[in-house]
Design a protein around this motif. Structure first.
Motif, PDB file in Angstrom:
ATOM      1  N   GLU A 115      36.360 -65.120 -39.390  1.00  0.00           N
ATOM      2  CA  GLU A 115      36.059 -63.820 -40.017  1.00  0.00           C
ATOM      3  C   GLU A 115      37.346 -63.123 -40.461  1.00  0.00           C
ATOM      4  OE1 GLU A 115      31.906 -62.419 -37.839  1.00  0.00           O
ATOM      5  OE2 GLU A 115      33.749 -61.342 -37.413  1.00  0.00           O
ATOM      6  N   GLU A 116      38.313 -63.078 -39.539  1.00  0.00           N
ATOM      7  CA  GLU A 116      39.569 -62.379 -39.855  1.00  0.00           C
ATOM      8  C   GLU A 116      40.286 -63.059 -41.018  1.00  0.00           C
ATOM      9  OE1 GLU A 116      40.288 -60.662 -35.344  1.00  0.00           O
ATOM     10  OE2 GLU A 116      41.620 -62.234 -36.096  1.00  0.00           O
ATOM     11  N   LEU A 119      38.555 -62.195 -44.409  1.00  0.00           N
ATOM     12  CA  LEU A 119      38.831 -60.812 -44.830  1.00  0.00           C
ATOM     13  C   LEU A 119      40.289 -60.660 -45.271  1.00  0.00           C
ATOM     14  CD1 LEU A 119      36.795 -58.776 -42.163  1.00  0.00           C
ATOM     15  CD2 LEU A 119      36.229 -59.117 -44.579  1.00  0.00           C
ATOM     16  N   ALA A 123      41.579 -59.732 -49.051  1.00  0.00           N
ATOM     17  CA  ALA A 123      42.384 -58.532 -49.285  1.00  0.00           C
ATOM     18  C   ALA A 123      43.647 -58.888 -50.070  1.00  0.00           C
ATOM     19  CB  ALA A 123      42.743 -57.880 -47.951  1.00  0.00           C
ATOM     20  N   GLN A 128      36.520 -59.170 -53.038  1.00  0.00           N
ATOM     21  CA  GLN A 128      35.646 -58.408 -52.143  1.00  0.00           C
ATOM     22  C   GLN A 128      34.858 -59.380 -51.276  1.00  0.00           C
ATOM     23  OE1 GLN A 128      36.241 -55.360 -52.199  1.00  0.00           O
ATOM     24  NE2 GLN A 128      37.286 -55.265 -54.182  1.00  0.00           N
ATOM     25  N   ALA A 129      35.063 -59.284 -49.960  1.00  0.00           N
ATOM     26  CA  ALA A 129      34.369 -60.204 -49.047  1.00  0.00           C
ATOM     27  C   ALA A 129      33.345 -59.455 -48.207  1.00  0.00           C
ATOM     28  CB  ALA A 129      35.377 -60.897 -48.136  1.00  0.00           C
ATOM     29  N   THR A 130      32.264 -60.154 -47.859  1.00  0.00           N
ATOM     30  CA  THR A 130      31.260 -59.619 -46.921  1.00  0.00           C
ATOM     31  C   THR A 130      30.933 -60.710 -45.918  1.00  0.00           C
ATOM     32  OG1 THR A 130      30.278 -58.262 -48.675  1.00  0.00           O
ATOM     33  CG2 THR A 130      28.946 -58.613 -46.698  1.00  0.00           C
ATOM     34  N   LEU A 131      30.912 -60.337 -44.640  1.00  0.00           N
ATOM     35  CA  LEU A 131      30.566 -61.299 -43.590  1.00  0.00           C
ATOM     36  C   LEU A 131      29.198 -60.958 -43.030  1.00  0.00           C
ATOM     37  CD1 LEU A 131      34.071 -61.336 -41.966  1.00  0.00           C
ATOM     38  CD2 LEU A 131      32.977 -63.232 -43.147  1.00  0.00           C
ATOM     39  N   HIS A 191      31.185 -54.368 -49.785  1.00  0.00           N
ATOM     40  CA  HIS A 191      32.537 -54.936 -49.923  1.00  0.00           C
ATOM     41  C   HIS A 191      33.361 -54.647 -48.669  1.00  0.00           C
ATOM     42  CE1 HIS A 191      32.260 -54.780 -54.616  1.00  0.00           C
ATOM     43  NE2 HIS A 191      31.406 -55.630 -54.072  1.00  0.00           N
ATOM     44  N   GLY A 192      33.957 -55.685 -48.130  1.00  0.00           N
ATOM     45  CA  GLY A 192      34.824 -55.520 -46.956  1.00  0.00           C
ATOM     46  C   GLY A 192      34.075 -55.276 -45.656  1.00  0.00           C
ATOM     47  N   GLN A 193      32.742 -55.426 -45.674  1.00  0.00           N
ATOM     48  CA  GLN A 193      31.939 -55.101 -44.490  1.00  0.00           C
ATOM     49  C   GLN A 193      31.471 -56.361 -43.745  1.00  0.00           C
ATOM     50  OE1 GLN A 193      31.475 -51.848 -43.557  1.00  0.00           O
ATOM     51  NE2 GLN A 193      32.820 -51.451 -45.322  1.00  0.00           N
ATOM     52  N   THR A 194      31.152 -56.151 -42.477  1.00  0.00           N
ATOM     53  CA  THR A 194      30.565 -57.199 -41.639  1.00  0.00           C
ATOM     54  C   THR A 194      29.238 -56.667 -41.112  1.00  0.00           C
ATOM     55  OG1 THR A 194      32.734 -57.996 -40.993  1.00  0.00           O
ATOM     56  CG2 THR A 194      30.914 -58.582 -39.546  1.00  0.00           C
TER      57      THR A 194
END
Ligand SMILES: NC(=O)c1ccc[n+]([C@@H]2O[C@H](COP(=O)([O-])OP(=O)(O)OC[C@H]3O[C@@H](n4cnc5c(N)ncnc54)[C@H](OP(=O)(O)O)[C@@H]3O)[C@@H](O)[C@H]2O)c1
Length: 292
Positions: A115-116, A119, A123, A128-131, A191-194
């Motif tokens: 996950e890290e 992201l 960045a 734009q990533a979403t987990l 965007h940018g959320q888990t």
């Protein structure tokens, strides 16, 4: 026409996601280790993350429905141009973090690192990533929990559980996960959320198993055993070929594993179904055509 690169497209979540993307007019390049049938709009590449074939230079979205750690490593080194990344992890990242079983702690650690990594790489590239973290998956007849329980119960004519298996669960259907992955692709708030993605109903482990047994033909009985007797039955089953059930997993049957879907509902209208199993959900279904 938008173009998606999908890793793990032949998996439980991957298949219904491919169907959804095709129905919505996307062009897909999908990848897995085993060969798959192509169809209009869907090109299959065969490869392992450690030895990938040539990939498109640019796509509109990348979705990972396979092993997250391998995907994160690949993405960290990839040259592909893409602004939108959606990757499946698992609520096991939290559930297994403090496990007594070192293999489970390793799973949690690899999920966290994956996950890290995703992201951080996104960045760096201004992508734009979403987990997405599903709970216990069912619906494709290939999951390692409810389908395995159904198959063992059919073979034995009954299914044993320890008497206090009352920890609450939220089984989530693969089609709801595919819908979630598709929905976040078009959601700026994601965007940018888990997000945790639990199923639409929270129920005790015992009740969850009871509902599975009830749809099988003939319905196997649920046998609730005192813990010492259950452990004996488990040891016997392991000798006879294994159940895949470890001590940590048995202990967790008494523990609530409950996750909040409010952020997913708010941001992209996540609306998972209640747990209403049918016998067909525990039979393998392979064809994408069936789902499209
Ligand atoms: N199953 C669950 O209960 C559960 C729960 C929570 C989260 N998740 C997560 O959700 C995601 C999807 O799960 P799933 O159950 O749908 O997976 P799945 O059915 O096991 O499918 C995995 C997919 O990834 C591909 N794959 C596996 N290893 C690969 C490799 N080394 N290189 C390239 N492709 C590879 C597989 O195809 P090939 O074998 O042909 O390569 C398949 O398409 C995973 O990230 C999983 O960790 C699963």
């Amino acid at each position: 026409m938008k173009h998606a690169l999908v890793f793990g497209g032949s998996g439980q979540i991957g298949r219904p996601l491919l169907g959804r993307l095709l129905r919505e007019g996307w062009r897909i390049t999908a990848l897995s280790r085993q060969p798959q049938h192509e169809r209009t709009g869907l090109a299959w590449l065969r490869g392992d993350f450690s030895a990938l074939p040539a990939l498109p230079a640019r796509v509109d979205a990348i979705v990972s429905c396979g092993p997250l750690d391998a995907f994160a490593q690949w993405y960290g080194a990839a040259r592909i141009e893409c602004d939108r990344i959606v990757a499946f992890g698992s609520t096991s990242v939290d559930v297994k973090r403090g496990s007594a079983d070192p293999r489970e702690r390793d799973v949690a650690q690899r999920l966290r690192a994956g996950e890290e990594g995703v992201l951080a790489t996104a960045a760096l590239r201004s992508a734009q990533a979403t987990l997405l973290r599903p709970t216990l998956i069912y619906g494709a007849g290939r999951d390692a929990t409810l389908t395995r329980i159904a198959r063992l119960a059919q073979r034995w004519g009954r299914f044993p559980l320890p008497r206090n298996a009352t920890g609450r669960r939220q089984p989530v259907h693969v089609d709801d996960l595919a819908a979630a992955a598709f929905a976040v692709l078009g959601t700026a708030a994601a965007h940018g959320q888990t997000y945790a993605l639990p199923g639409g109903e929270t129920l005790p482990y015992r009740e969850m198993v009871q509902r599975v047994l009830a749809v099988l033909e003939p319905p196997p009985s649920l046998v609730e055993l005192p813990s010492p007797l259950f452990n004996l039955a488990l040891a016997a089953a392991k000798l006879a070929g294994g159940t895949g059930l470890g001590e940590a997993a048995v202990r967790r049957m008494r523990t609530d594993l409950v996750f909040d879907d409010t952020p997913a509902r708010r941001d992209f209208g996540y609306a998972p179904r209640a747990f209403r199993p049918t016998a067909r959900m525990f039979e393998a279904r392979e064809e994408i055509e069936e789902i499209v």
